[in-house]
Design a protein around this motif. Structure first.
Motif, PDB file in Angstrom:
ATOM      1  N   SER A 295      18.364  16.272  32.696  1.00  0.00           N
ATOM      2  CA  SER A 295      17.504  16.936  33.699  1.00  0.00           C
ATOM      3  C   SER A 295      16.107  17.286  33.185  1.00  0.00           C
ATOM      4  O   SER A 295      15.135  17.259  33.941  1.00  0.00           O
ATOM      5  N   ARG A 296      16.023  17.594  31.922  1.00  0.00           N
ATOM      6  CA  ARG A 296      14.702  17.989  31.391  1.00  0.00           C
ATOM      7  C   ARG A 296      13.692  16.853  31.515  1.00  0.00           C
ATOM      8  O   ARG A 296      12.482  17.085  31.559  1.00  0.00           O
TER       9      ARG A 296
ATOM     10  N   ASP B 277      30.143  23.658  29.761  1.00  0.00           N
ATOM     11  CA  ASP B 277      29.039  24.027  28.886  1.00  0.00           C
ATOM     12  C   ASP B 277      28.958  25.536  28.693  1.00  0.00           C
ATOM     13  O   ASP B 277      28.012  26.178  29.136  1.00  0.00           O
TER      14      ASP B 277
ATOM     15  N   ALA C 107      23.835  24.671  21.845  1.00  0.00           N
ATOM     16  CA  ALA C 107      24.824  23.871  22.560  1.00  0.00           C
ATOM     17  C   ALA C 107      26.085  23.612  21.782  1.00  0.00           C
ATOM     18  O   ALA C 107      26.178  23.816  20.584  1.00  0.00           O
TER      19      ALA C 107
ATOM     20  N   PHE D 231      19.816  14.025  26.657  1.00  0.00           N
ATOM     21  CA  PHE D 231      19.441  15.049  27.639  1.00  0.00           C
ATOM     22  C   PHE D 231      18.910  14.397  28.916  1.00  0.00           C
ATOM     23  O   PHE D 231      18.143  13.436  28.867  1.00  0.00           O
TER      24      PHE D 231
ATOM     25  N   PRO E 209      26.763  26.084  25.421  1.00  0.00           N
ATOM     26  CA  PRO E 209      25.332  25.842  25.449  1.00  0.00           C
ATOM     27  C   PRO E 209      24.485  27.089  25.482  1.00  0.00           C
ATOM     28  O   PRO E 209      24.802  28.080  24.895  1.00  0.00           O
ATOM     29  N   ARG E 210      23.464  26.905  26.261  1.00  0.00           N
ATOM     30  CA  ARG E 210      22.419  27.902  26.394  1.00  0.00           C
ATOM     31  C   ARG E 210      22.963  29.301  26.589  1.00  0.00           C
ATOM     32  O   ARG E 210      22.527  30.246  25.967  1.00  0.00           O
TER      33      ARG E 210
ATOM     34  N   THR F 207      28.663  16.878  30.018  1.00  0.00           N
ATOM     35  CA  THR F 207      28.758  18.330  29.820  1.00  0.00           C
ATOM     36  C   THR F 207      28.233  19.014  31.071  1.00  0.00           C
ATOM     37  O   THR F 207      27.198  18.641  31.602  1.00  0.00           O
TER      38      THR F 207
ATOM     39  N   LYS G  75      17.485  21.494  37.906  1.00  0.00           N
ATOM     40  CA  LYS G  75      16.451  22.516  37.758  1.00  0.00           C
ATOM     41  C   LYS G  75      15.625  22.677  39.039  1.00  0.00           C
ATOM     42  O   LYS G  75      15.092  23.735  39.297  1.00  0.00           O
TER      43      LYS G  75
ATOM     44  N   ARG H 255      19.067  28.094  24.336  1.00  0.00           N
ATOM     45  CA  ARG H 255      20.351  27.426  24.312  1.00  0.00           C
ATOM     46  C   ARG H 255      20.784  27.118  22.889  1.00  0.00           C
ATOM     47  O   ARG H 255      19.996  26.946  21.988  1.00  0.00           O
TER      48      ARG H 255
ATOM     49  N   ALA I 134      23.861  15.508  28.333  1.00  0.00           N
ATOM     50  CA  ALA I 134      23.566  16.937  28.202  1.00  0.00           C
ATOM     51  C   ALA I 134      22.478  17.292  29.209  1.00  0.00           C
ATOM     52  O   ALA I 134      21.830  16.405  29.762  1.00  0.00           O
TER      53      ALA I 134
HETATM   54  O1  LIG Z   1      23.597  20.786  25.639  1.00  0.00           O
HETATM   55  C1  LIG Z   1      22.533  21.076  26.121  1.00  0.00           C
HETATM   56  C2  LIG Z   1      22.420  21.687  27.423  1.00  0.00           C
HETATM   57  O2  LIG Z   1      23.159  20.909  28.286  1.00  0.00           O
HETATM   58  C3  LIG Z   1      20.987  21.835  27.822  1.00  0.00           C
HETATM   59  O3  LIG Z   1      20.907  22.140  29.136  1.00  0.00           O
HETATM   60  P1  LIG Z   1      19.555  22.620  29.795  1.00  0.00           P
HETATM   61  O4  LIG Z   1      18.575  21.495  29.785  1.00  0.00           O
HETATM   62  O5  LIG Z   1      19.978  22.984  31.184  1.00  0.00           O
HETATM   63  O6  LIG Z   1      19.066  23.785  29.013  1.00  0.00           O
END
Ligand SMILES: O=C[C@H](O)COP(=O)(O)O
Length: 436
Positions: A270-271, A98, A62, A268, A37-38, A358, A337, A60, A332
Protein backbone atom coordinates in the motif's frame (compact mmCIF):
# COMPACT_ATOMS: atom_id res chain seq x y z
CA UNK A 1 35.37 -5.52 18.83
CA UNK A 2 32.03 -4.87 20.47
CA UNK A 3 31.25 -7.23 23.26
CA UNK A 4 28.39 -9.59 22.77
CA UNK A 5 26.26 -7.99 25.44
CA UNK A 6 26.88 -4.52 24.17
CA UNK A 7 26.11 -5.52 20.66
CA UNK A 8 22.92 -7.30 21.53
CA UNK A 9 21.86 -4.43 23.69
CA UNK A 10 22.30 -1.99 20.90
CA UNK A 11 20.83 -4.20 18.24
CA UNK A 12 17.22 -3.45 18.78
CA UNK A 13 14.47 -5.90 18.61
CA UNK A 14 11.89 -5.51 16.08
CA UNK A 15 9.19 -7.94 15.59
CA UNK A 16 7.93 -11.36 15.59
CA UNK A 17 6.25 -13.50 13.03
CA UNK A 18 4.88 -16.83 13.67
CA UNK A 19 2.95 -19.47 11.96
CA UNK A 20 1.00 -22.15 13.60
CA UNK A 21 -0.67 -25.40 13.05
CA UNK A 22 -2.82 -27.34 15.43
CA UNK A 23 -1.60 -30.85 15.68
CA UNK A 24 -4.61 -33.05 15.99
CA UNK A 25 -4.72 -36.26 14.06
CA UNK A 26 -8.45 -36.00 13.69
CA UNK A 27 -8.46 -32.44 12.59
CA UNK A 28 -7.20 -30.99 9.43
CA UNK A 29 -5.40 -27.78 9.82
CA UNK A 30 -5.67 -24.57 8.01
CA UNK A 31 -3.75 -21.46 8.37
CA UNK A 32 -4.92 -18.19 9.33
CA UNK A 33 -2.71 -15.36 10.13
CA UNK A 34 -1.32 -13.06 12.62
CA UNK A 35 1.45 -10.63 12.35
CA UNK A 36 3.34 -8.41 14.67
CA UNK A 37 3.49 -5.06 13.07
CA UNK A 38 3.08 -1.44 13.65
CA UNK A 39 0.58 -1.74 16.47
CA UNK A 40 2.75 -4.09 18.33
CA UNK A 41 5.30 -1.54 19.29
CA UNK A 42 2.56 0.83 20.28
CA UNK A 43 1.04 -1.81 22.51
CA UNK A 44 4.45 -2.49 23.94
CA UNK A 45 5.07 1.16 24.50
CA UNK A 46 1.67 1.68 26.08
CA UNK A 47 2.16 -1.19 28.43
CA UNK A 48 5.56 -0.01 29.42
CA UNK A 49 4.71 3.57 30.09
CA UNK A 50 1.16 3.11 31.32
CA UNK A 51 0.59 6.62 30.17
CA UNK A 52 -1.51 7.42 27.18
CA UNK A 53 0.56 6.90 24.09
CA UNK A 54 -1.08 6.87 20.75
CA UNK A 55 -0.06 4.93 17.69
CA UNK A 56 2.00 7.26 15.61
CA UNK A 57 1.82 7.21 11.87
CA UNK A 58 4.49 5.05 10.39
CA UNK A 59 5.23 3.42 13.67
CA UNK A 60 5.75 -0.21 13.16
CA UNK A 61 7.79 -3.14 14.13
CA UNK A 62 6.73 -5.99 12.02
CA UNK A 63 6.52 -9.64 12.40
CA UNK A 64 3.82 -12.09 11.97
CA UNK A 65 2.03 -15.09 13.14
CA UNK A 66 0.40 -17.58 10.93
CA UNK A 67 -2.25 -19.67 12.48
CA UNK A 68 -3.79 -22.81 11.28
CA UNK A 69 -7.27 -23.39 12.48
CA UNK A 70 -9.26 -26.55 12.29
CA UNK A 71 -11.50 -27.24 9.38
CA UNK A 72 -13.51 -29.93 11.08
CA UNK A 73 -14.08 -30.67 14.70
CA UNK A 74 -13.29 -33.95 16.44
CA UNK A 75 -16.57 -35.51 15.29
CA UNK A 76 -15.98 -34.65 11.73
CA UNK A 77 -18.57 -31.88 11.72
CA UNK A 78 -17.79 -28.70 9.95
CA UNK A 79 -16.84 -25.69 11.97
CA UNK A 80 -17.24 -22.17 10.75
CA UNK A 81 -15.01 -21.54 7.81
CA UNK A 82 -13.77 -18.18 6.76
CA UNK A 83 -12.27 -16.80 3.59
CA UNK A 84 -8.93 -17.27 5.31
CA UNK A 85 -9.41 -21.02 5.24
CA UNK A 86 -10.16 -20.88 1.54
CA UNK A 87 -7.17 -18.68 0.95
CA UNK A 88 -4.89 -21.28 2.41
CA UNK A 89 -6.60 -24.46 1.33
CA UNK A 90 -7.68 -23.55 -2.16
CA UNK A 91 -5.04 -21.08 -3.22
CA UNK A 92 -2.01 -22.00 -1.14
CA UNK A 93 -1.61 -18.53 0.34
CA UNK A 94 -0.92 -18.17 4.05
CA UNK A 95 -2.80 -15.36 5.75
CA UNK A 96 -1.01 -13.71 8.64
CA UNK A 97 -2.52 -11.53 11.31
CA UNK A 98 -0.47 -8.40 11.65
CA UNK A 99 -0.47 -8.03 15.38
CA UNK A 100 0.93 -9.62 18.46
CA UNK A 101 0.43 -9.25 22.15
CA UNK A 102 1.53 -10.34 25.55
CA UNK A 103 0.50 -12.84 26.70
CA UNK A 104 0.68 -14.60 23.36
CA UNK A 105 -1.96 -17.00 24.62
CA UNK A 106 -4.48 -14.24 23.88
CA UNK A 107 -4.08 -15.36 20.30
CA UNK A 108 -5.37 -18.83 20.94
CA UNK A 109 -9.03 -18.06 20.09
CA UNK A 110 -7.91 -16.96 16.68
CA UNK A 111 -5.82 -20.04 16.21
CA UNK A 112 -8.47 -22.39 17.48
CA UNK A 113 -11.49 -21.01 15.71
CA UNK A 114 -10.05 -19.06 12.85
CA UNK A 115 -12.41 -16.31 13.83
CA UNK A 116 -11.06 -12.96 14.72
CA UNK A 117 -11.80 -11.90 18.25
CA UNK A 118 -10.72 -8.79 20.02
CA UNK A 119 -8.75 -10.33 22.82
CA UNK A 120 -5.57 -8.40 22.82
CA UNK A 121 -4.17 -7.42 26.18
CA UNK A 122 -2.72 -3.96 26.25
CA UNK A 123 -2.65 -3.19 29.93
CA UNK A 124 0.27 -3.87 32.20
CA UNK A 125 1.48 -7.07 30.63
CA UNK A 126 5.13 -6.00 30.61
CA UNK A 127 5.27 -4.29 33.97
CA UNK A 128 6.32 -7.15 36.21
CA UNK A 129 9.20 -8.35 34.09
CA UNK A 130 10.32 -4.81 33.38
CA UNK A 131 10.27 -3.92 37.07
CA UNK A 132 12.39 -6.94 37.89
CA UNK A 133 14.89 -6.01 35.21
CA UNK A 134 15.14 -2.41 36.37
CA UNK A 135 15.48 -3.43 39.99
CA UNK A 136 18.30 -5.80 39.17
CA UNK A 137 20.18 -3.03 37.39
CA UNK A 138 19.73 -4.14 33.79
CA UNK A 139 20.03 -1.16 31.44
CA UNK A 140 17.17 0.02 29.25
CA UNK A 141 18.32 -1.45 25.95
CA UNK A 142 19.08 -4.78 27.46
CA UNK A 143 15.75 -4.74 29.30
CA UNK A 144 14.07 -4.14 25.98
CA UNK A 145 15.79 -7.15 24.54
CA UNK A 146 14.82 -9.30 27.47
CA UNK A 147 11.17 -8.36 27.14
CA UNK A 148 11.17 -8.92 23.43
CA UNK A 149 13.04 -12.17 23.49
CA UNK A 150 10.55 -13.53 26.00
CA UNK A 151 7.67 -12.63 23.67
CA UNK A 152 9.42 -14.26 20.76
CA UNK A 153 10.18 -17.41 22.70
CA UNK A 154 6.62 -17.64 24.00
CA UNK A 155 5.24 -17.21 20.51
CA UNK A 156 7.73 -19.73 19.11
CA UNK A 157 6.48 -22.25 21.62
CA UNK A 158 2.88 -21.55 20.76
CA UNK A 159 3.57 -22.03 17.07
CA UNK A 160 5.97 -24.91 17.32
CA UNK A 161 3.43 -27.56 16.43
CA UNK A 162 2.64 -25.75 13.20
CA UNK A 163 6.31 -25.66 12.39
CA UNK A 164 6.58 -29.39 12.97
CA UNK A 165 3.34 -30.31 11.24
CA UNK A 166 4.32 -28.33 8.18
CA UNK A 167 7.81 -29.78 8.16
CA UNK A 168 9.33 -26.39 8.76
CA UNK A 169 7.20 -24.68 6.16
CA UNK A 170 5.13 -22.53 8.52
CA UNK A 171 5.04 -21.73 12.21
CA UNK A 172 7.74 -19.07 12.35
CA UNK A 173 8.11 -16.11 14.65
CA UNK A 174 10.21 -13.18 13.49
CA UNK A 175 12.32 -10.79 15.43
CA UNK A 176 14.06 -7.92 13.76
CA UNK A 177 17.54 -6.61 14.25
CA UNK A 178 17.79 -3.00 15.30
CA UNK A 179 16.54 -0.47 12.77
CA UNK A 180 19.51 1.61 13.89
CA UNK A 181 21.77 -0.84 12.06
CA UNK A 182 20.11 -0.58 8.65
CA UNK A 183 23.20 0.94 7.05
CA UNK A 184 25.74 -1.30 8.71
CA UNK A 185 26.51 -4.60 6.98
CA UNK A 186 28.81 -6.16 9.53
CA UNK A 187 26.97 -5.14 12.70
CA UNK A 188 23.74 -6.40 11.21
CA UNK A 189 25.37 -9.79 10.64
CA UNK A 190 26.64 -9.91 14.22
CA UNK A 191 23.30 -8.71 15.61
CA UNK A 192 21.40 -11.32 13.61
CA UNK A 193 23.65 -14.10 14.86
CA UNK A 194 23.37 -12.93 18.45
CA UNK A 195 19.63 -12.57 18.26
CA UNK A 196 19.28 -16.00 16.75
CA UNK A 197 21.40 -17.44 19.51
CA UNK A 198 19.54 -15.59 22.24
CA UNK A 199 16.09 -16.67 21.08
CA UNK A 200 17.38 -20.16 20.44
CA UNK A 201 14.26 -21.57 18.81
CA UNK A 202 14.00 -23.58 15.63
CA UNK A 203 11.07 -21.58 14.32
CA UNK A 204 12.43 -18.07 14.64
CA UNK A 205 12.94 -15.77 11.68
CA UNK A 206 15.51 -13.02 12.02
CA UNK A 207 14.23 -9.96 10.21
CA UNK A 208 16.73 -7.93 8.25
CA UNK A 209 15.84 -4.85 6.19
CA UNK A 210 16.49 -4.97 2.45
CA UNK A 211 18.64 -1.83 2.47
CA UNK A 212 21.65 -1.89 0.13
CA UNK A 213 24.14 -2.31 3.01
CA UNK A 214 22.10 -5.21 4.43
CA UNK A 215 21.94 -7.24 1.21
CA UNK A 216 25.39 -8.79 1.92
CA UNK A 217 24.25 -9.31 5.53
CA UNK A 218 21.31 -11.38 4.29
CA UNK A 219 23.63 -13.58 2.26
CA UNK A 220 25.98 -14.08 5.18
CA UNK A 221 23.25 -14.82 7.71
CA UNK A 222 21.61 -17.33 5.38
CA UNK A 223 25.03 -18.89 4.76
CA UNK A 224 25.25 -19.40 8.52
CA UNK A 225 22.10 -21.47 8.41
CA UNK A 226 19.87 -18.82 9.99
CA UNK A 227 16.38 -18.32 8.55
CA UNK A 228 15.61 -14.75 7.52
CA UNK A 229 12.54 -12.59 6.99
CA UNK A 230 13.75 -9.86 4.65
CA UNK A 231 11.70 -6.73 5.25
CA UNK A 232 11.12 -3.29 3.72
CA UNK A 233 11.21 -4.30 0.05
CA UNK A 234 9.70 -1.61 -2.15
CA UNK A 235 11.06 -2.18 -5.66
CA UNK A 236 11.60 -4.92 -8.20
CA UNK A 237 15.30 -4.19 -8.49
CA UNK A 238 15.84 -4.55 -4.77
CA UNK A 239 13.64 -7.62 -4.66
CA UNK A 240 15.86 -9.30 -7.24
CA UNK A 241 18.92 -8.45 -5.12
CA UNK A 242 17.17 -10.02 -2.12
CA UNK A 243 16.50 -13.24 -4.02
CA UNK A 244 20.11 -13.33 -5.20
CA UNK A 245 21.34 -12.84 -1.64
CA UNK A 246 19.23 -15.78 -0.56
CA UNK A 247 20.52 -17.99 -3.38
CA UNK A 248 24.11 -16.88 -2.79
CA UNK A 249 23.73 -17.59 0.91
CA UNK A 250 22.35 -21.06 0.32
CA UNK A 251 25.19 -21.83 -2.09
CA UNK A 252 27.79 -20.55 0.35
CA UNK A 253 26.36 -22.35 3.36
CA UNK A 254 28.24 -25.60 2.94
CA UNK A 255 25.27 -27.42 4.46
CA UNK A 256 24.36 -30.75 2.94
CA UNK A 257 20.74 -30.36 3.96
CA UNK A 258 19.30 -26.92 3.20
CA UNK A 259 15.76 -27.73 4.17
CA UNK A 260 15.86 -25.91 7.51
CA UNK A 261 17.19 -22.64 6.14
CA UNK A 262 14.15 -20.75 4.92
CA UNK A 263 13.24 -17.19 4.13
CA UNK A 264 10.38 -14.86 3.27
CA UNK A 265 10.70 -11.65 1.27
CA UNK A 266 8.39 -8.97 2.69
CA UNK A 267 7.28 -6.87 -0.26
CA UNK A 268 5.43 -3.73 0.80
CA UNK A 269 2.31 -2.83 -1.11
CA UNK A 270 0.00 0.00 0.00
CA UNK A 271 2.79 2.45 0.70
CA UNK A 272 3.69 2.34 -2.98
CA UNK A 273 0.27 3.69 -3.92
CA UNK A 274 0.44 6.32 -1.19
CA UNK A 275 3.56 7.79 -2.76
CA UNK A 276 2.78 7.20 -6.43
CA UNK A 277 -0.73 8.63 -6.06
CA UNK A 278 0.76 11.86 -4.74
CA UNK A 279 3.12 12.02 -7.70
CA UNK A 280 0.27 11.35 -10.10
CA UNK A 281 -1.80 14.11 -8.54
CA UNK A 282 1.07 16.50 -9.11
CA UNK A 283 1.14 15.50 -12.78
CA UNK A 284 -2.60 16.04 -12.76
CA UNK A 285 -3.54 14.92 -16.29
CA UNK A 286 -6.62 12.69 -16.72
CA UNK A 287 -4.36 9.80 -17.70
CA UNK A 288 -2.25 10.26 -14.56
CA UNK A 289 -5.26 10.59 -12.28
CA UNK A 290 -6.75 7.47 -13.79
CA UNK A 291 -3.70 5.45 -12.70
CA UNK A 292 -4.10 6.27 -9.02
CA UNK A 293 -4.45 3.19 -6.84
CA UNK A 294 -2.95 0.88 -9.45
CA UNK A 295 0.82 1.13 -9.05
CA UNK A 296 1.22 -1.04 -5.95
CA UNK A 297 -0.65 -4.07 -7.17
CA UNK A 298 0.89 -3.84 -10.64
CA UNK A 299 4.37 -3.87 -9.16
CA UNK A 300 3.42 -6.72 -6.81
CA UNK A 301 2.14 -8.79 -9.74
CA UNK A 302 5.48 -8.28 -11.50
CA UNK A 303 7.30 -9.27 -8.33
CA UNK A 304 5.47 -12.57 -8.42
CA UNK A 305 6.64 -13.08 -12.02
CA UNK A 306 10.19 -12.42 -10.91
CA UNK A 307 9.78 -14.89 -8.06
CA UNK A 308 8.68 -17.60 -10.47
CA UNK A 309 11.53 -16.86 -12.85
CA UNK A 310 14.25 -16.82 -10.22
CA UNK A 311 13.08 -19.95 -8.47
CA UNK A 312 13.32 -22.12 -11.54
CA UNK A 313 16.08 -23.24 -13.88
CA UNK A 314 19.40 -25.04 -13.35
CA UNK A 315 20.75 -22.85 -10.54
CA UNK A 316 17.64 -23.30 -8.46
CA UNK A 317 17.29 -26.98 -9.31
CA UNK A 318 20.81 -27.64 -8.02
CA UNK A 319 19.79 -26.15 -4.67
CA UNK A 320 16.54 -28.08 -4.61
CA UNK A 321 18.59 -31.28 -4.78
CA UNK A 322 20.05 -30.25 -1.41
CA UNK A 323 16.61 -29.65 0.06
CA UNK A 324 16.42 -25.87 -0.50
CA UNK A 325 13.03 -24.20 -0.12
CA UNK A 326 11.86 -21.22 -2.11
CA UNK A 327 12.01 -17.85 -0.44
CA UNK A 328 8.31 -17.06 -0.27
CA UNK A 329 6.95 -13.68 -1.26
CA UNK A 330 5.13 -12.03 1.63
CA UNK A 331 2.75 -9.13 1.01
CA UNK A 332 3.27 -6.52 3.70
CA UNK A 333 1.55 -3.18 4.16
CA UNK A 334 -1.83 -4.47 3.03
CA UNK A 335 -4.13 -2.09 4.89
CA UNK A 336 -5.76 0.50 2.69
CA UNK A 337 -4.59 4.02 3.39
CA UNK A 338 -6.95 5.89 1.06
CA UNK A 339 -10.52 5.46 2.33
CA UNK A 340 -11.78 5.93 -1.20
CA UNK A 341 -10.34 2.55 -2.16
CA UNK A 342 -11.94 -0.85 -1.55
CA UNK A 343 -10.85 -2.17 1.83
CA UNK A 344 -9.53 -5.44 0.40
CA UNK A 345 -7.55 -3.72 -2.37
CA UNK A 346 -4.20 -5.07 -1.24
CA UNK A 347 -5.38 -8.57 -0.37
CA UNK A 348 -7.85 -9.90 -2.94
CA UNK A 349 -5.79 -8.99 -6.05
CA UNK A 350 -2.63 -10.54 -4.61
CA UNK A 351 -3.74 -14.11 -4.07
CA UNK A 352 -1.31 -16.69 -5.35
CA UNK A 353 0.35 -19.96 -4.42
CA UNK A 354 3.31 -20.17 -2.04
CA UNK A 355 2.81 -16.61 -0.88
CA UNK A 356 1.97 -15.01 2.43
CA UNK A 357 -0.52 -12.20 2.96
CA UNK A 358 -0.10 -10.26 6.19
CA UNK A 359 -3.24 -8.54 7.36
CA UNK A 360 -3.70 -6.08 10.18
CA UNK A 361 -7.10 -5.86 11.85
CA UNK A 362 -8.70 -3.66 9.24
CA UNK A 363 -7.71 -5.80 6.26
CA UNK A 364 -8.37 -9.04 8.10
CA UNK A 365 -11.90 -8.11 9.17
CA UNK A 366 -12.72 -6.79 5.72
CA UNK A 367 -11.40 -9.88 4.01
CA UNK A 368 -13.22 -12.26 6.35
CA UNK A 369 -16.42 -10.28 5.86
CA UNK A 370 -16.50 -9.84 2.11
CA UNK A 371 -13.19 -10.91 0.61
CA UNK A 372 -13.18 -13.05 -2.49
CA UNK A 373 -10.78 -15.92 -2.93
CA UNK A 374 -9.42 -16.67 -6.37
CA UNK A 375 -5.95 -16.85 -7.87
CA UNK A 376 -5.48 -13.25 -8.94
CA UNK A 377 -1.77 -12.55 -8.69
CA UNK A 378 -1.04 -13.69 -12.24
CA UNK A 379 -4.52 -13.44 -13.70
CA UNK A 380 -3.56 -10.44 -15.79
CA UNK A 381 0.16 -10.01 -16.06
CA UNK A 382 0.07 -8.01 -19.28
CA UNK A 383 -2.23 -5.46 -17.66
CA UNK A 384 0.22 -5.14 -14.75
CA UNK A 385 3.08 -4.62 -17.20
CA UNK A 386 1.02 -2.04 -19.05
CA UNK A 387 0.33 -0.09 -15.85
CA UNK A 388 3.96 -0.27 -14.72
CA UNK A 389 5.21 0.99 -18.09
CA UNK A 390 2.51 3.64 -18.41
CA UNK A 391 3.48 5.05 -15.04
CA UNK A 392 7.10 5.20 -16.10
CA UNK A 393 6.12 6.95 -19.31
CA UNK A 394 4.23 9.54 -17.32
CA UNK A 395 7.42 10.32 -15.40
CA UNK A 396 7.10 8.06 -12.36
CA UNK A 397 10.65 7.04 -11.53
CA UNK A 398 10.43 3.60 -9.99
CA UNK A 399 13.97 3.93 -8.64
CA UNK A 400 12.98 7.07 -6.76
CA UNK A 401 9.79 5.42 -5.46
CA UNK A 402 11.77 2.48 -4.06
CA UNK A 403 14.49 4.53 -2.43
CA UNK A 404 12.15 7.16 -1.01
CA UNK A 405 9.88 4.54 0.57
CA UNK A 406 12.87 2.71 1.97
CA UNK A 407 14.19 5.91 3.47
CA UNK A 408 10.85 6.68 5.08
CA UNK A 409 10.42 3.08 6.25
CA UNK A 410 13.81 2.85 7.94
CA UNK A 411 13.38 6.32 9.41
CA UNK A 412 10.03 5.48 10.96
CA UNK A 413 11.46 2.26 12.41
CA UNK A 414 14.26 4.21 14.01
CA UNK A 415 11.90 6.81 15.44
CA UNK A 416 9.63 4.12 16.86
CA UNK A 417 12.53 2.34 18.41
CA UNK A 418 14.00 5.44 20.00
CA UNK A 419 10.61 6.56 21.20
CA UNK A 420 10.04 3.23 22.86
CA UNK A 421 13.39 3.36 24.60
CA UNK A 422 12.55 6.86 25.86
CA UNK A 423 9.27 5.60 27.25
CA UNK A 424 11.03 2.75 28.94
CA UNK A 425 13.54 5.13 30.46
CA UNK A 426 10.75 7.31 31.82
CA UNK A 427 9.04 4.31 33.25
CA UNK A 428 12.26 3.08 34.83
CA UNK A 429 12.84 6.49 36.38
CA UNK A 430 9.39 6.51 37.90
CA UNK A 431 9.88 2.99 39.24
CA UNK A 432 13.12 3.95 40.90
CA UNK A 433 11.42 6.92 42.57
CA UNK A 434 8.70 4.69 43.88
CA UNK A 435 11.23 2.21 45.15
CA UNK A 436 13.40 4.72 47.00
O1 LIG B 1 4.87 -5.52 7.92
C1 LIG B 1 4.68 -4.35 7.68
C2 LIG B 1 3.38 -3.74 7.79
O2 LIG B 1 2.51 -4.54 7.08
C3 LIG B 1 3.42 -2.32 7.32
O3 LIG B 1 2.16 -1.86 7.17
P1 LIG B 1 1.86 -0.33 6.94
O4 LIG B 1 2.39 0.09 5.61
O5 LIG B 1 0.36 -0.27 6.99
O6 LIG B 1 2.50 0.42 8.05
Amino acid sequence: MASISKLSASAAFASSATSFTRSSQQQQNQPMCFAYPRKRIAIFEKSISSSKLSVRAGQRIAGSLIVRCSKVDGNGSSVKRTTLHDLYEKEGQSPWYDNLCRPVTDLIPLIESGIFQKAISTSSAYNDQFKQLVQSGVDIKMSYWELVVKDIQDACKLFESIYDDSDGGDGYVSVEVSPLLADDTETTIQAAKLLHKKVNRRNVYIKIPATAPCIPSIKEVIANGISVNVTLIFSLARYEAVIDAYLDGLEASGLNDLSRVTSVASFFVSRVDSLVDKLLEKIGTPEALDLRGKAANAQAALAFQLYQKKFSGPRWEALVKKGAKKQRLLWASTSVKNPAYPDTLYVAPLVGPDTVSTMPDQALLAFIDHGTVARTIDANVSEAEGIYNALEKLGIDWGYVGSQLELEGVDSFKKSFNSLLDSMQEKANSMKLVNM
